[in-house]
Scaffold this active site. Structure first.
Site, PDB file in Angstrom:
ATOM      1  N   GLY A  41      21.848   6.403 -77.108  1.00  0.00           N
ATOM      2  CA  GLY A  41      21.355   5.131 -77.623  1.00  0.00           C
ATOM      3  C   GLY A  41      20.071   5.332 -78.413  1.00  0.00           C
ATOM      4  N   LEU A  44      15.137   0.585 -79.027  1.00  0.00           N
ATOM      5  CA  LEU A  44      13.720   0.833 -78.763  1.00  0.00           C
ATOM      6  C   LEU A  44      13.531   1.888 -77.690  1.00  0.00           C
ATOM      7  CD1 LEU A  44      12.195  -2.739 -78.926  1.00  0.00           C
ATOM      8  CD2 LEU A  44      11.913  -0.865 -80.535  1.00  0.00           C
ATOM      9  N   ARG A 338      13.663 -20.780 -70.095  1.00  0.00           N
ATOM     10  CA  ARG A 338      14.993 -20.657 -70.668  1.00  0.00           C
ATOM     11  C   ARG A 338      16.106 -21.085 -69.712  1.00  0.00           C
ATOM     12  NH1 ARG A 338      14.346 -14.768 -73.699  1.00  0.00           N
ATOM     13  NH2 ARG A 338      13.003 -15.556 -75.363  1.00  0.00           N
TER      14      ARG A 338
END
Lengths: 646, 218, 257
Positions: A41, A44, A338
């Protein structure tokens, strides 16, 4: 008896990381050259880890399914990155960032890891600026900060609405430099399909070259998974089309435990689904809730009229509108966290008050804000978001309210890791969204970027050395060893089997069905009966999938359907585990809301006596249910309390 | 020359081009003297000065070098550009760009052909490589010009070539500024405007002579 | 809505490709361009055909993966968007839509509409970075950066590396891509340190990879989904010239321990 040992250093939480760094084992530069590390991967976490390890002198191989490491989905993050710099002099500190993150995660994260995250957050900003990340600045030339949900201080650094992109390009540039120097080798367009263990330690991976179809073997002294989250289990999510759980899932099947899979974050402000062919959901920045008011009609007759377009939203008089967030949460209003905002939208739509052609959307109305602040101010604040909305929906938000609905956005669960970010397989590390470690049951805004970079730049380079110090006498591995051959053969057989299933339906057909089951029963609100039903349906789906999927094209060529087929097979299995996890957690916390466990006002009701633990699942083979291991969470620094936003 | 990087090639081409642009102005000045109704005295005087002055002689070499450089690099760059896209699109590009900018090579070729013709008609005669037409002395540019422009097809060709040159310059001037890195939000619009005005002035100025001769001298 | 699609089909890099015609029907005007192609692919899979391969990932206009040349324009007819943000309402019902891959020597076709853009990665590897290691950097606020410079750097840094500039350019030049990266870093004090070296290395790498040269047509700017300005190319030229003319000659320094 649990096999989980988080290996948290002794001592006060504030000095754990410093003490660890002073006492962990080191690898000398000459030996680093002899040690290979695989990083899966290039988001970041992956890009920053690969670059930093390359700088240290390790020989790194980095893998991504995209055509370039720069395209990993971290790039889509909009809002910002938190750090406890306290530049605005508003009283921020590492402790406060730590406290907010633990509280925001509804007390289901490990204190020691989160404290370390808060401690290294400042270094991230320093490094990114040195790399040339163009963060927003004040007129004096110093860095600007803004506030974000769940915090009372301004600690969020940002680069317009493209913070994730700029941070990723920074990490990508550092990675590119190491590639040019020969310390890192890049393998793009590769799917990682299995993890190879030798004598119980992670020693390599099996990949498929997506262009040629070749099954390749790669060996190393340690393997780092940075393969991101698994939101695509819902089919429709804000994740990239290719985001998948396969590398993590293959590790799970080889013995790495999977923690808290049911903790998923549903973001309240996304553009609603338009129809059956929809492939992807688009997020609208949370900042819109600063000025937009959320409402649905109060009368069902108005809902009906809106749907057959006999009236416009603006025709509905003020007294017939239900500003349900302002009604239910007078203190926070439209700015509740959220999870709360998402659930409230679902509640209204389930009750039949949803708007739009599908009835699953609510209004986000800027009319008042435009009146109060003026068109130009609103344009300066949200112009680009309004344009984006108009491009997708073909409605002008200046004239008619936006329509929004929650969508799957981030997964807090992931591979279980200890303090050193190592999974339960020795030598296998997990960083970024791929692990479970820092966000508990709910992630705060601007924390994902912080965690990914903290893991990759500042944590893993130390902790992996502590592991590799004992590996300096291990010679480089031969990929012809029986373990590699066996694993490669397993992957090849699996692909062949899928290819030859002789079914009739496309991969997407099954993926959509899985997504519907997950969204319906394991989405914003869950209950025991629904989860039982979901388990039944997923098992059915899994059996049907094996027989029914059709994959055109060959094995040894570019074949996107074959790629998807592997990913969806893993998603189906993961879906099952998510449902089991949701079922065993008989409490509501953060993104996990169980209908049975709520306060009289309909708020999430935690059960700290029984469920203040991390649920880590161990694979027992395909037909036997996974077994649950518990890591009890100790809260020494923070007192647990009920979240309230009234 | 083949070793130069893309940008170096472009910069040399731009510098040579800008130099040629200034030369055009001088040449036009002399040509416009043809319009004077003095039997070609002023024009011949200027032509003689250009043909005999030592400094100008040196300048002539520089001019040749400028032309050669511009043309050689133009060819090199065009070759590089052709090679950069071996398979072309089925549908031609329809991006919003200046319609002329894509035809620099084509307009350049037209100007080059004109240049060859021009050499054949004047310069080669002057240096004695080509015999002058009967009745005209090798150095008598004035009558040579009148003779040429009294032929309508030649005048038409001449004007056509200068329209091509105008189109070439229209993009070339602003392009040279851009290539040299002299691009700034504050004055780039002015550069574009002045470039266009200059190219129109050059094209119109040179075309004026044959038109004038065709319609007013015969 | 109904459409006739003419799509470039090519099995792999070694074989020749051709434009093949397909019909799609019943497409919602609210569908994205890729959802329309998804529909076509579902149909092809169900009827035993070979689905069309195309690059796509984030489908929200930021990753830069998507790369279709639609009716003569990279990313299609709408300005300032990537292919994935294009919706079918931007086309007329019954329209014939030509879909081709990016065309450049440096971007060979891998399959159908997918090209290999690793040339861009190589250019970044040649110098598109600031040579700092993790750790040991000064506090982020040590060097103030004028807001205008920082904003201009951000304008350039917004490049998503999709390659539309190369696809649009009549010369398949990559100047806008490199100009954007050179500008982004040259505008910041952190990037100034290596600016002279960076621009020379990146330009040399670009030439080696077989990209074309710039003829300042500005097609790249017109079709850039992020609106990157050609003034970045001018800045690169300036940086390059300055570096060639004025930078110190590199010396080999031998350090004996």
């Amino acid at each position: 008896m649990t096999r989980l040992n988080a290996r948290i250093p002794e001592g006060p939480v504030a000095s754990k990381w410093t003490d660890y760094k002073s006492s962990c084992k080191l690898v000398n530069p000459n030996n680093k050259r002899k040690l290979d590390i695989i990083v899966v991967g290039t988001g970041l976490a992956g890009a920053s880890a690969a670059a930093s390890l390359g700088e240290l002198g390790y020989k790194v191989k980095v893998f991504c399914y995209q055509d370039s490491p720069r395209r990993a989905h971290s790039i889509a993050a909009q809002g910002g990155i938190n750090a406890a710099k306290n530049y605005p002099n508003d009283g921020d500190s590492a402790f406060r960032l730590f406290y907010d993150t633990i509280k925001g995660g509804d007390y289901r994260a490990r204190e020691a890891n989160v404290y370390r995250l808060a401690q290294v957050s400042n270094q991230i900003i320093d490094l990114c600026v040195a790399q040339g990340v163009p963060f927003a600045r004040e007129y004096g030339g110093l860095l600007a900060n803004r506030s974000f949900g769940g915090a009372q201080v301004s600690r969020t650094f940002y680069a317009r609405g493209q913070t994730g992109q700029q941070l990723l390009l920074g990490a990508y540039s550092a990675l590119s430099r190491q590639i040019a120097l020969g310390n890192v080798t890049l393998f793009n367009r590769r799917d990682v399909l299995d993890t190879v263990l030798v004598d119980g330690k992670a020693r390599g991976i099996i990949t498929r070259n997506l262009v040629t179809g070749e099954i390749e073997r790669h060996a190393a002294h340690a393997v780092v998974l940075a393969s991101g989250g698994y939101g695509n289990v819902f089919f429709l999510s804000t994740n990239a089309m290719g985001s998948n759980v396969t590398p993590a899932w293959s590790a799970y099947k080889k013995g790495a435990m999977f923690a808290n899979p049911c903790f998923t974050q549903i973001h309240p402000t996304c553009i609603p689904v338009h129809g059956d062919t929809q492939s992807k959901l688009t997020l609208m920045s949370e900042s819109l809730r600063n000025d937009g008011r959320i409402w649905v009609p109060r009368k069902l007759s108005d809902v009906e009229k809106l749907r057959n377009q006999s009236i416009k939203p603006s025709d509905i008089p003020e007294e017939d509108r239900d500003y349900y967030l302002e009604r239910r949460y007078p203190a926070f209003g439209n700015l509740v966290p959220r999870d709360v905002a998402s659930r409230a939208a679902k509640e209204r739509c389930d009750a039949g008050f949803g708007v739009g052609s599908t009835g699953v959307a609510v209004f986000l109305d800027f009319a008042d804000a435009i009146k109060r602040k003026g068109h130009d101010t609103i344009d300066a604040l949200y112009g680009n978001l309004f344009q984006m909305y108009e491009q997708i929906v073909a409605d002008n938000p200046y004239e008619t309210p936006m329509m929004i609905y929650p969508a799957v956005h981030y997964t807090m669960g992931g591979l279980w890791v200890d303090y050193e970010l190592m999974t339960t397989i020795p030598g296998l590390f997990a960083v970024g969204e791929c692990n479970f470690s820092d966000h508990g049951a709910n992630r705060l805004g601007a924390s994902a970027l912080m965690q990914g970079l903290a893991d990759g730049y500042f944590v893993l380079p130390y902790t992996i050395g502590n592991y590799l110090a004992a590996e300096i006498h291990t010679p480089r591995f031969d990929t012809n060893a029986s373990e590699f051959t066996l694993a490669a053969q397993g992957v090849a057989d699996r692909l062949k089997q899928m290819k030859n299933s002789g079914g009739k339906e496309s991969v997407d057909h099954y993926h959509r069905r899985l997504g519907k089951i997950m969204w319906e029963y394991c989405g914003m609100a869950r209950n025991d009966a629904g989860l039982t039903e979901a388990l039944y349906q997923i098992t059915e789906l899994r059996h049907e999938y094996v027989r029914g999927v059709r994959i055109p094209g060959g094995l040894d060529e570019y074949n996107p359907e074959l790629e998807k087929a592997c990913r969806v097979a893993d998603f189906i299995e993961l879906g099952e585990l998510m449902v089991r996890d949701a079922q065993q957690r008989r409490e509501s916390c953060g993104g996990h809301f169980r209908d049975e466990y709520q306060t009289s006002e309909g708020e999430a009701l935690r059960n700290d006596d029984k469920f203040a633990y991390v649920a880590a699942w161990e694979y027992n083979g395909g037909e036997v249910a996974a077994s649950l291991h518990r890591e009890e969470l100790q809260f020494n620094e923070i007192k647990l309390s009920q979240r309230s936003y009234k | 020359m083949f070793l130069y990087s893309s940008i170096t090639r472009k910069v040399l081409m731009a510098l040579a081009g800008l130099f040629l642009v200034t030369f055009l102005c001088v040449h036009l000045g002399i040509n416009l003297m043809l319009l004077k109704n003095d039997g070609g005295r002023a024009f011949t005087e200027a032509a003689t000065f250009m043909g005999t002055n030592a400094l100008i002689k040196v300048f002539e070499i520089v001019l040749f070098a400028g032309f050669s450089l511009h043309i050689i690099f133009g060819l090199l760059v065009s070759g590089q550009n052709k090679g950069a896209r071996p398979t072309s699109y089925a549908v031609n590009n329809s991006s919003d760009t200046s319609p002329f900018s894509k035809y620099m090579f084509h307009t350049g070729i037209i100007v080059f052909i004109f240049l060859a013709l021009h050499f054949l008609d004047f310069y080669f005669i002057k240096i004695g490589l080509v015999a002058p037409p009967p009745g005209i002395a090798a150095h008598d540019f004035y009558n040579r010009t009148l003779l040429l422009f009294s032929t309508p097809w030649y005048s038409m060709l001449y004007i056509f070539c200068f329209i091509a040159l105008g189109i070439h310059l229209n993009h070339a001037i602003q392009s040279a500024f851009q290539t040299l890195g002299w691009n700034h939000g504050k004055y780039m619009d002015a550069v574009k405007l002045l470039g266009s005005a200059y190219s129109f002035f050059i094209a119109a100025g040179f075309s004026l002579v044959p038109i004038f001769i065709l319609f007013f001298r015969n | 809505m109904n459409f006739t699609l003419k799509i470039w089909r090519q099995k792999n890099v070694a074989v020749k490709g051709e434009m093949i015609s397909y019909d799609v029907s019943g497409i919602s005007p609210d569908s994205s361009f890729f959802e329309m192609l998804d529909t076509l692919n579902q149909k092809l899979i169900m009827t035993g055909g070979d689905p069309v391969a195309f690059d796509h990932d984030c489908r929200e206009g930021i990753c830069g993966t998507c790369s279709l040349y639609i009716n003569g324009r990279p990313h299609g007819p709408v300005k300032g968007v990537t292919t994935c943000q294009l919706h079918m309402r931007s086309f007329a019902d019954g329209e014939t839509i030509h879909i081709e891959p990016w065309r450049a020597k440096a971007f060979p076709v891998i399959r159908d509409l997918i090209v290999d853009r690793s040339a861009f990665d190589k250019i970044i590897q040649a110098g598109g970075y600031v040579s700092v290691n993790t750790g040991g950097v000064p506090d982020a606020n040590t060097i103030p950066v004028p807001k205008e410079k920082s904003e201009a750097a951000m304008d350039a840094a917004a490049c998503i590396g999709c390659g539309a500039c190369v696809a649009a350019c009549s010369n398949a030049a990559a100047m806008l891509f490199i100009g954007a990266k050179v500008s982004h870093l040259a505008l910041l004090p952190q990037g100034r340190v290596e600016a002279a070296k960076r621009v020379q290395k990146m330009v040399a790498c670009m030439d080696e990879l077989g990209f074309g040269n710039c003829s300042n047509t500005s097609a790249c700017e017109a079709d850039c989904p992020k609106g990157i300005s050609v003034s970045n190319i001018a800045r690169m030229n300036r940086e390059f010239l300055g570096a060639k003319l004025f930078s110190e000659k590199e010396k080999v320094v031998r350090v004996s321990l």
